[in-house]
Motif scaffolding. Structure first.
Motif, PDB file in Angstrom:
ATOM      1  N   ASN A  43      13.986  16.448  -5.186  1.00 62.07           N
ATOM      2  CA  ASN A  43      12.696  15.768  -5.095  1.00 62.07           C
ATOM      3  C   ASN A  43      12.152  15.470  -6.482  1.00 62.07           C
ATOM      4  N   GLY A  44      11.615  14.272  -6.640  1.00 64.98           N
ATOM      5  CA  GLY A  44      11.019  13.913  -7.918  1.00 64.98           C
ATOM      6  C   GLY A  44      12.021  13.400  -8.936  1.00 64.98           C
ATOM      7  N   ALA A  45      13.280  13.230  -8.515  1.00 69.40           N
ATOM      8  CA  ALA A  45      14.310  12.808  -9.462  1.00 69.40           C
ATOM      9  C   ALA A  45      14.163  11.337  -9.842  1.00 69.40           C
ATOM     10  N   GLY A  46      13.516  10.559  -8.983  1.00 71.84           N
ATOM     11  CA  GLY A  46      13.366   9.133  -9.254  1.00 71.84           C
ATOM     12  C   GLY A  46      14.089   8.246  -8.259  1.00 71.84           C
ATOM     13  N   LYS A  47      14.580   8.843  -7.178  1.00 73.95           N
ATOM     14  CA  LYS A  47      15.346   8.066  -6.196  1.00 73.95           C
ATOM     15  C   LYS A  47      14.496   6.975  -5.555  1.00 73.95           C
ATOM     16  N   THR A  48      13.315   7.354  -5.065  1.00 74.19           N
ATOM     17  CA  THR A  48      12.467   6.364  -4.403  1.00 74.19           C
ATOM     18  C   THR A  48      12.034   5.273  -5.369  1.00 74.19           C
TER      19      THR A  48
ATOM     20  N   ALA B 224       9.732   8.061 -14.773  1.00 76.49           N
ATOM     21  CA  ALA B 224      10.418   8.287 -13.502  1.00 76.49           C
ATOM     22  C   ALA B 224      11.894   7.909 -13.589  1.00 76.49           C
TER      23      ALA B 224
ATOM     24  N   THR C  76       1.944  -1.498 -11.026  1.00 72.93           N
ATOM     25  CA  THR C  76       1.436  -0.121 -11.073  1.00 72.93           C
ATOM     26  C   THR C  76       2.136   0.800 -10.085  1.00 72.93           C
ATOM     27  N   GLY C  77       2.697   0.230  -9.023  1.00 68.07           N
ATOM     28  CA  GLY C  77       3.337   1.069  -8.021  1.00 68.07           C
ATOM     29  C   GLY C  77       2.334   1.785  -7.139  1.00 68.07           C
TER      30      GLY C  77
ATOM     31  N   SER D  68      -0.568   7.946 -14.992  1.00 69.49           N
ATOM     32  CA  SER D  68      -1.612   8.414 -14.086  1.00 69.49           C
ATOM     33  C   SER D  68      -2.451   9.471 -14.785  1.00 69.49           C
TER      34      SER D  68
ATOM     35  N   PHE E 247       5.251   5.597 -15.228  1.00 66.03           N
ATOM     36  CA  PHE E 247       3.973   5.517 -14.511  1.00 66.03           C
ATOM     37  C   PHE E 247       2.913   6.145 -15.389  1.00 66.03           C
TER      38      PHE E 247
ATOM     39  N   VAL F 102       4.433   9.372 -16.956  1.00 63.57           N
ATOM     40  CA  VAL F 102       5.595   9.968 -16.291  1.00 63.57           C
ATOM     41  C   VAL F 102       6.768   9.006 -16.430  1.00 63.57           C
TER      42      VAL F 102
END
Ligand SMILES: Nc1ncnc2c1ncn2[C@@H]1O[C@H](COP(=O)(O)OP(=O)(O)O)[C@@H](O)[C@H]1O
Ligand SMILES: [Mg+2]
Lengths: 321, 270, 271
Positions: free
Chosen positions: A45-50, A25, B262-263, A18, A16, A23
């Motif tokens: 949290n923030g590991a990239g699961k979503t 992910a 872009t997500g 930004s 990503f 980042v």
């Protein structure tokens, strides 16, 4: 489809951008989930699961590598994928607050082209199964988080999917609702061998209890993969201890202690509950005396079966939560 | 393309609007009383200037069409943005139906709700303000009305994707599309008064020609105030409806692709 | 948060000079659009003649209506926006500051900022040759009275909004619409049916618009309102505003109880 994985990714990378910052992910993720499996992705949290779930559910494109669902490429073959998948996200607030539970579900069923009568039957039976019969005609804006999540589960499963993606489905739910949902997911999978579930969680108990196989993901990378038992075997040679310390003290010094591979700590009822993974027993006394030297009183101390959390701690040097 | 699937999807998305419109009790009150207040003010304003009676009719006609326009802005254009904020958008995108069905469902449901309002406004216009109009060409009138709606809602579908791409800032476009648009489309007065150049430019918005054509058909006394011939206006409206719908489709595809790249579009709080 | 910081918050949101487009839309294009719509209606009826007492009357009334409209439109949105868009209502609510005070601050600042749109319209009026004869002392009274009255009405409205579903700020617009229609803002009261006129005379805005005309055009041309002295058109709306403020405070207490009883602080009502 024999020989084809239900869910598969190869060198899957997603970045990503930004505010000029990049980042990563997901980094080169390889994953193969077989038909009939309940596969867990365990990570903080923030590991990239979503991000991974979004890619498999066709909501996000890979930056490089590929991802396939039921043998179809997520980038190009969305038409084949969408009818056979569905998903639930933790803390989801979908639907329209003004409609009742039943009406909302009916609406979503129409997006999958389910004939009205069939939809109504499925909705009714799932409403029973999720034990919210008494809420069926209430407007969803009046439901609690747990009640809402039961509706979301129905929303995903009523469309007759082959592959379901659950992104932290029990996030913030009470024990009873979590248990109901877990039991249902397991049952659903057993009813038909062609079904598959990919579930993400950061509750290691959930992963341990529910999943056939687990991938531990940290910072966008899969750091371990196997059945819960296999994973736990990995720390047979190591020593894991649990302890409760009062008052709370900072455990940062553990990072530099010889023989310590990692630790996790969380606050519980004014006490610090910590797990420390060490190369072998020889470091135990250093750890204990270190705590006392820093003003911590050890309320309890135990050495027990290794947990998935310990595996995680060993692999990443930190805890899950 | 699976026709049954998409028809069901249209029905599914129209449903909450129909129900929502009927269920919320404060709804009827606000949505009818509100436009009535400004309509009444404009009617009395014309009376204070001793304007011919048909001008009061212009106000009612303008008021009716404005309720649809407002629905296009608030119920279509900014809708995807709202759906994103509540988390519905990602479920819509991951579902198998064409996303045009979602837009179509929103439009049909919106038209239903708005028509209830529009009819009430006409009734009040006729019975309270004693507006009279002539229906001499019923088919042409209905055709113009329908095509105007089609073009207007097509425009709303287009904006839905655009607003989403733009993010929170786009929200403010709806403000821009109210008073200034009322003025240049000739909400309450014959658009011809603005001169041919402005009237031509304003015709980009389907409301302009739709209003002008219906004004000529309903109030023959004011035929001299017509901008173009109603038949010609119908033709232009048909072309613009097609353009709007095609563009809506393109923008939707673009938005979907951009979102997957872009997500950003499927995430709450960009 | 104090009164001052909620005013500051509103200033940050509204007077955001870093977003010139937004600023231009709300403070120039919208008000000018609304004014031109009326002027165009005037133009078609008079057959192109642009002048006379009625043009000045409608133009000035409409320009000052911006103060009312912009503030009330804002008020119509603020509660629903806090509740459903930002979903912060519940957090504001449990913070130690009273939500009532917070709304007073934001509403008051919104009123002040509407002065910009008014200025734009006044300048545009020079181009239309509106015969201004400004009495500066009365103009100050216009702002003071208007401020008290709008804040009072606005707060009453916010109380209602806490109980209703999101309807695009409808309540604010409705209230503004009533003032526009019944206060003799753009046409004389004598045009309204007899029975409505009595109601008009009970509205503080009717006196306020009369005050506006006295302050900006030098005299009151409206027959009904000309019977009142200037002092009367200052005092009467002032007194009503005080009553409104008191009422809105009381209603807030009631609404406060009701929202918590019915759990309406975090409802979302889109469809
Ligand atoms: N749209 C986005 N733009 C920028 N960064 C993102 C975006 N989505 C996710 N990320 C980043 O990617 C990483 C992984 O996020 P996520 O997949 O949501 O983790 P998890 O679900 O495991 O908590 C995080 O560092 C997050 O900040
Ligand atoms: Mg996540």
């Amino acid at each position: 489809m024999p020989g084809v994985y239900s869910i598969e990714s190869r060198s899957l990378t997603r970045t990503f951008k930004s505010k000029g910052e990049v980042v990563e992910a997901l980094k080169e993720v390889d994953l193969s989930v077989r038909q009939g499996e309940l596969f867990g992705l365990l990570g903080p949290n923030g590991a990239g699961k979503t991000t991974l779930i979004k890619i498999f559910t066709t909501l996000l494109l890979p930056t490089s590598g590929y991802a396939k669902v039921a043998g179809h490429d997520v980038a190009k073959e969305v038409k084949q994928i969408r009818p056979i998948i569905n998903m639930v996200t933790g803390g989801e607030h979908s639907g329209y607050g003004l409609l009742t539970v039943r009406e909302n579900l009916w609406m979503f069923s129409q997006f999958y082209g389910i004939p009205g009568k069939v939809a109504k039957e499925r909705i009714d039976s799932l409403i029973d199964r999720m034990r919210i019969t008494h809420l069926a005609d209430r407007k969803i804006r009046t439901l609690s988080t747990g009640e809402r999540q039961r509706v979301n589960i129905i929303r995903a499963f009523m469309t007759g999917p082959k592959i379901v993606f659950l992104d932290e489905p029990t996030l913030g739910l009470d024990v009873e609702t979590s248990r109901l949902i877990r039991r249902y997911v397991k049952e659903w999978l057993e009813q038909d061998g062609e079904r598959t579930v990919l579930l993400t969680t950061h509750y290691m108990m959930e992963a341990d209890e529910l999943c056939d196989r687990i991938a531990i993901i940290n910072d966008g990378e899969i750091v371990a993969l196997g059945t819960p038992r296999e994973l736990k075997k990995r720390i047979q040679d190591e020593t894991a201890i649990g302890m409760e310390i009062s008052p709370e003290i900072d455990l940062g010094w553990l990072d530099g202690t010889k023989g310590v591979m990692g630790y996790s700590a969380k606050e519980e009822g004014g006490m610090l509950s910590a797990r420390v993974v060490m190369e072998d027993d020889s470091a135990v006394s250093d750890v204990l005396s270190g705590v006392t030297a820093r003003g911590g009183r050890i309320i309890s101390f135990y050495k027990d079966e290794p947990t998935l959390e310990d595996v995680f701690v060993k692999l990443t040097g930190r805890g899950l939560e | 393309m699976n026709i049954m699937l998409n028809l069901r999807a249209v029905r599914g998305r129209a449903y909450p609007r129909v129900i929502g419109a009927l269920r919320e009790p404060s709804w009827m009150l606000w949505e009818v009383v509100l436009p009535m207040l400004s309509i009444a003010a404009f009617i009395y304003f014309y009376r204070s200037l001793n304007a011919p009676k048909e001008f009061e009719g212009f106000v009612v006609l303008g008021g009716v069409m404005t309720t649809y326009w407002l629905n296009v802005l608030w119920g279509m254009a900014s809708q995807f943005y709202w759906e994103k904020e509540t988390g519905n958008l990602q479920l819509y995108l991951a579902a198998p139906m064409s996303k045009m069905s979602i837009l179509a469902g929103m439009a049909l449901g919106g038209i239903f709700g708005t028509t209830v309002r529009a009819v009430s406004i006409i009734f009040i216009g006729v019975f309270v303000f004693e507006i009279s109009f002539v229906i001499s060409h019923p088919f042409l009138l209905v055709a113009i009305f329908m095509v105007t709606l089609l073009a207007m809602y097509g425009m709303g579908m287009m904006f839905a994707s655009l607003y989403l791409l733009w993010g929170r800032e786009a929200w403010n476009m709806n403000a821009l599309f109210q008073e200034p648009i009322y003025f240049i489309t000739g909400q309450n007065f014959p658009v011809k008064a603005l001169g041919p150049t402005v009237a031509m430019a304003a015709s980009v918005i389907p409301l302009t020609l739709g209003l002008d054509a219906m004004r000529q058909l309903l109030f023959p006394e004011a035929a001299g105030w017509g901008f173009l011939d109603p038949m010609l206006e119908l033709g232009i409206l048909c072309v613009s409806a097609v353009i709007m719908l095609v563009m809506a489709r393109q923008l939707l595809a673009f938005m979907e692709r951009k979102g997957r790249e872009t997500g950003k579009l499927t995430m709450r709080w960009q | 948060m104090s009164l001052k910081s909620s005013m500051w918050l509103q200033y940050q949101i509204d007077a955001n000079w870093t977003r010139p487009l937004v600023f231009v839309v709300y403070n120039i294009l919208r008000p000018v659009g609304a004014a031109l719509l009326l002027v165009a209606m005037f133009y078609v009826v008079t057959g192109g003649y642009m002048g006379g007492g009625s043009l000045a009357y409608l133009y000035v009334g409409n320009a000052f209506f911006m103060l009312i409209a912009q503030t009330l439109f804002f008020v119509g949105w603020v509660v629903h926006d806090d509740r459903e868009h930002y979903q912060v209502l519940k957090y504001l609510y449990i913070s130690p500051m009273s939500y009532f005070k917070y709304l007073i601050g934001r509403t008051a600042m919104r009123f002040l900022l509407s002065g910009f749109a008014l200025m734009v319209l006044i300048v545009l009026g020079y181009l239309l040759r509106i015969p201004y004869r400004i009495d500066w002392l009365l103009l100050v009274a216009v702002f003071l009275v208007g401020w008290a009255f709008i804040v009072g009405a606005g707060l009453l409205l916010s109380g209602i909004n806490m109980l209703t579903a999101r309807h695009g700020g409808a309540v604010g617009e409705a209230l503004a619409g009533i003032f526009y229609l019944l206060s003799g803002a753009i046409f004389p009261l004598s045009i309204l049916p007899q029975w409505v006129r009595g109601f008009s005379l009970a509205l503080p805005s009717t006196y306020w618009f009369s005050l506006v005309r006295r302050a900006v055009l030098g005299a009151e041309s409206e027959e009904v309102m000309a019977q009142f002295t200037t002092l009367q058109v200052v005092l009467y709306p002032m007194a009503i505003s005080m009553v409104l403020l008191g009422l809105s405070y009381l209603s807030f207490l009631g609404v406060d109880h009701l929202t918590r009883k019915k759990g309406m602080l975090d409802m979302t009502t889109t469809y």
